[in-house]
Motif scaffolding. Structure first.
Motif, PDB file in Angstrom:
ATOM      1  N   LEU A  80      25.815 -20.760   8.969  1.00 50.96           N
ATOM      2  CA  LEU A  80      24.745 -21.381   8.193  1.00 50.96           C
ATOM      3  C   LEU A  80      24.985 -22.885   8.212  1.00 50.96           C
ATOM      4  O   LEU A  80      25.904 -23.388   7.557  1.00 50.96           O
ATOM      5  CB  LEU A  80      24.719 -20.861   6.751  1.00 50.96           C
ATOM      6  CG  LEU A  80      23.535 -21.346   5.923  1.00 50.96           C
ATOM      7  CD1 LEU A  80      22.226 -20.750   6.458  1.00 50.96           C
ATOM      8  CD2 LEU A  80      23.706 -20.977   4.450  1.00 50.96           C
ATOM      9  N   GLN A  81      24.184 -23.574   8.990  1.00 48.57           N
ATOM     10  CA  GLN A  81      24.256 -25.025   9.048  1.00 48.57           C
ATOM     11  C   GLN A  81      23.430 -25.583   7.899  1.00 48.57           C
ATOM     12  O   GLN A  81      22.233 -25.303   7.800  1.00 48.57           O
ATOM     13  CB  GLN A  81      23.714 -25.540  10.383  1.00 48.57           C
ATOM     14  CG  GLN A  81      23.703 -27.052  10.515  1.00 48.57           C
ATOM     15  CD  GLN A  81      25.099 -27.642  10.531  1.00 48.57           C
ATOM     16  OE1 GLN A  81      26.006 -27.100  11.166  1.00 48.57           O
ATOM     17  NE2 GLN A  81      25.278 -28.759   9.827  1.00 48.57           N
ATOM     18  N   MET A  82      24.074 -26.345   7.042  1.00 48.32           N
ATOM     19  CA  MET A  82      23.411 -26.881   5.862  1.00 48.32           C
ATOM     20  C   MET A  82      23.373 -28.398   5.964  1.00 48.32           C
ATOM     21  O   MET A  82      24.426 -29.049   5.943  1.00 48.32           O
ATOM     22  CB  MET A  82      24.154 -26.435   4.598  1.00 48.32           C
ATOM     23  CG  MET A  82      24.327 -24.928   4.503  1.00 48.32           C
ATOM     24  SD  MET A  82      24.983 -24.387   2.905  1.00 48.32           S
ATOM     25  CE  MET A  82      26.557 -25.192   2.886  1.00 48.32           C
ATOM     26  N   ASN A  83      22.196 -28.940   6.075  1.00 49.56           N
ATOM     27  CA  ASN A  83      22.020 -30.386   6.194  1.00 49.56           C
ATOM     28  C   ASN A  83      21.310 -30.940   4.965  1.00 49.56           C
ATOM     29  O   ASN A  83      20.644 -30.208   4.230  1.00 49.56           O
ATOM     30  CB  ASN A  83      21.213 -30.718   7.445  1.00 49.56           C
ATOM     31  CG  ASN A  83      21.916 -30.321   8.718  1.00 49.56           C
ATOM     32  OD1 ASN A  83      23.145 -30.325   8.806  1.00 49.56           O
ATOM     33  ND2 ASN A  83      21.134 -29.970   9.735  1.00 49.56           N
ATOM     34  N   ASN A  84      21.451 -32.236   4.770  1.00 50.36           N
ATOM     35  CA  ASN A  84      20.793 -32.919   3.651  1.00 50.36           C
ATOM     36  C   ASN A  84      21.027 -32.155   2.344  1.00 50.36           C
ATOM     37  O   ASN A  84      20.087 -31.847   1.608  1.00 50.36           O
ATOM     38  CB  ASN A  84      19.292 -33.059   3.924  1.00 50.36           C
ATOM     39  CG  ASN A  84      18.592 -33.959   2.938  1.00 50.36           C
ATOM     40  OD1 ASN A  84      19.240 -34.773   2.260  1.00 50.36           O
ATOM     41  ND2 ASN A  84      17.287 -33.812   2.824  1.00 50.36           N
ATOM     42  N   LEU A  85      22.284 -31.878   2.070  1.00 51.31           N
ATOM     43  CA  LEU A  85      22.617 -31.073   0.895  1.00 51.31           C
ATOM     44  C   LEU A  85      22.238 -31.776  -0.390  1.00 51.31           C
ATOM     45  O   LEU A  85      22.320 -33.009  -0.511  1.00 51.31           O
ATOM     46  CB  LEU A  85      24.107 -30.745   0.908  1.00 51.31           C
ATOM     47  CG  LEU A  85      24.487 -29.612   1.868  1.00 51.31           C
ATOM     48  CD1 LEU A  85      25.969 -29.650   2.201  1.00 51.31           C
ATOM     49  CD2 LEU A  85      24.105 -28.269   1.270  1.00 51.31           C
ATOM     50  N   LYS A  86      21.843 -30.974  -1.350  1.00 48.79           N
ATOM     51  CA  LYS A  86      21.446 -31.449  -2.667  1.00 48.79           C
ATOM     52  C   LYS A  86      22.349 -30.810  -3.722  1.00 48.79           C
ATOM     53  O   LYS A  86      22.912 -29.737  -3.493  1.00 48.79           O
ATOM     54  CB  LYS A  86      19.991 -31.077  -2.938  1.00 48.79           C
ATOM     55  CG  LYS A  86      19.012 -31.597  -1.906  1.00 48.79           C
ATOM     56  CD  LYS A  86      17.595 -31.115  -2.197  1.00 48.79           C
ATOM     57  CE  LYS A  86      16.613 -31.642  -1.162  1.00 48.79           C
ATOM     58  NZ  LYS A  86      15.231 -31.192  -1.424  1.00 48.79           N
ATOM     59  N   PRO A  87      22.478 -31.439  -4.886  1.00 56.33           N
ATOM     60  CA  PRO A  87      23.317 -30.845  -5.938  1.00 56.33           C
ATOM     61  C   PRO A  87      22.908 -29.405  -6.282  1.00 56.33           C
ATOM     62  O   PRO A  87      23.771 -28.588  -6.599  1.00 56.33           O
ATOM     63  CB  PRO A  87      23.098 -31.797  -7.114  1.00 56.33           C
ATOM     64  CG  PRO A  87      22.843 -33.123  -6.464  1.00 56.33           C
ATOM     65  CD  PRO A  87      22.036 -32.802  -5.233  1.00 56.33           C
ATOM     66  N   ASP A  88      21.625 -29.079  -6.190  1.00 55.34           N
ATOM     67  CA  ASP A  88      21.166 -27.722  -6.484  1.00 55.34           C
ATOM     68  C   ASP A  88      21.623 -26.702  -5.454  1.00 55.34           C
ATOM     69  O   ASP A  88      21.495 -25.498  -5.680  1.00 55.34           O
ATOM     70  CB  ASP A  88      19.637 -27.682  -6.582  1.00 55.34           C
ATOM     71  CG  ASP A  88      19.132 -28.295  -7.886  1.00 55.34           C
ATOM     72  OD1 ASP A  88      17.915 -28.529  -7.985  1.00 55.34           O
ATOM     73  OD2 ASP A  88      19.960 -28.533  -8.790  1.00 55.34           O
ATOM     74  N   ASP A  89      22.147 -27.155  -4.327  1.00 52.69           N
ATOM     75  CA  ASP A  89      22.654 -26.234  -3.313  1.00 52.69           C
ATOM     76  C   ASP A  89      24.054 -25.735  -3.659  1.00 52.69           C
ATOM     77  O   ASP A  89      24.558 -24.819  -3.003  1.00 52.69           O
ATOM     78  CB  ASP A  89      22.702 -26.919  -1.944  1.00 52.69           C
ATOM     79  CG  ASP A  89      21.342 -27.312  -1.422  1.00 52.69           C
ATOM     80  OD1 ASP A  89      21.233 -28.385  -0.779  1.00 52.69           O
ATOM     81  OD2 ASP A  89      20.375 -26.549  -1.641  1.00 52.69           O
ATOM     82  N   ALA A  90      24.685 -26.324  -4.644  1.00 46.53           N
ATOM     83  CA  ALA A  90      26.059 -25.965  -4.985  1.00 46.53           C
ATOM     84  C   ALA A  90      26.163 -24.522  -5.474  1.00 46.53           C
ATOM     85  O   ALA A  90      25.232 -23.983  -6.068  1.00 46.53           O
ATOM     86  CB  ALA A  90      26.587 -26.922  -6.041  1.00 46.53           C
ATOM     87  N   GLY A  91      27.314 -23.932  -5.216  1.00 46.45           N
ATOM     88  CA  GLY A  91      27.565 -22.561  -5.653  1.00 46.45           C
ATOM     89  C   GLY A  91      28.583 -21.916  -4.741  1.00 46.45           C
ATOM     90  O   GLY A  91      29.110 -22.564  -3.830  1.00 46.45           O
ATOM     91  N   VAL A  92      28.821 -20.648  -4.980  1.00 43.19           N
ATOM     92  CA  VAL A  92      29.678 -19.866  -4.092  1.00 43.19           C
ATOM     93  C   VAL A  92      28.772 -19.096  -3.144  1.00 43.19           C
ATOM     94  O   VAL A  92      27.873 -18.383  -3.577  1.00 43.19           O
ATOM     95  CB  VAL A  92      30.590 -18.901  -4.871  1.00 43.19           C
ATOM     96  CG1 VAL A  92      31.473 -18.111  -3.899  1.00 43.19           C
ATOM     97  CG2 VAL A  92      31.444 -19.671  -5.864  1.00 43.19           C
TER      98      VAL A  92
END
Length: 115
Positions: A80-92
């Motif tokens: 899973l390539q995750m780009n332009n991460l945002k604080p709401d993307d945080a988690g396990v």
């Protein structure tokens, strides 16, 4: 029985990128619809992205156009390539078959995004 192991999480600033990796032992990913899930304390386990056995992908509205799910059949991994991460993307983050009754269980990988 499929056993999976996730890796690749970490701590990044908003706008950064991470690449999560899910490695399976057992039948290859081509034999089951698979998903990436996210668990945040106090919030229900959420399906972020999935891939079907015929390689059709889905994304939640919050990650579409920023995350990309891919398979590497050579070493039986799902990325899973995750780009332009945002604080709401945080988690396990967990990977699991989409039929799993409790997909956010076992060994996940922590993603932290600072603003």
């Amino acid at each position: 029985e499929v056993e999976v192991q996730t890796s690749g999480g970490g701590s990044v600033q908003a706008g950064g990128s991470l690449r999560l990796r899910c490695t399976a032992s057992g039948p290859p990913f081509d034999f089951a619809d698979m998903g990436w899930y996210r668990q945040v304390p106090g919030i229900e386990c959420e399906l972020v992205s999935s891939i079907s056995v015929d390689h059709k992908t889905t994304y939640s509205d919050s990650v579409r156009d920023r995350f990309t799910l891919s398979l590497d059949n050579a070493d039986n991994t799902m990325n899973l390539q995750m780009n332009n991460l945002k604080p709401d993307d945080a988690g396990v983050y967990y990977c699991a078959p989409t039929w799993a009754p409790k997909p956010c269980w076992g060994q996940g990988t922590q993603v932290t995004v600072s603003s």
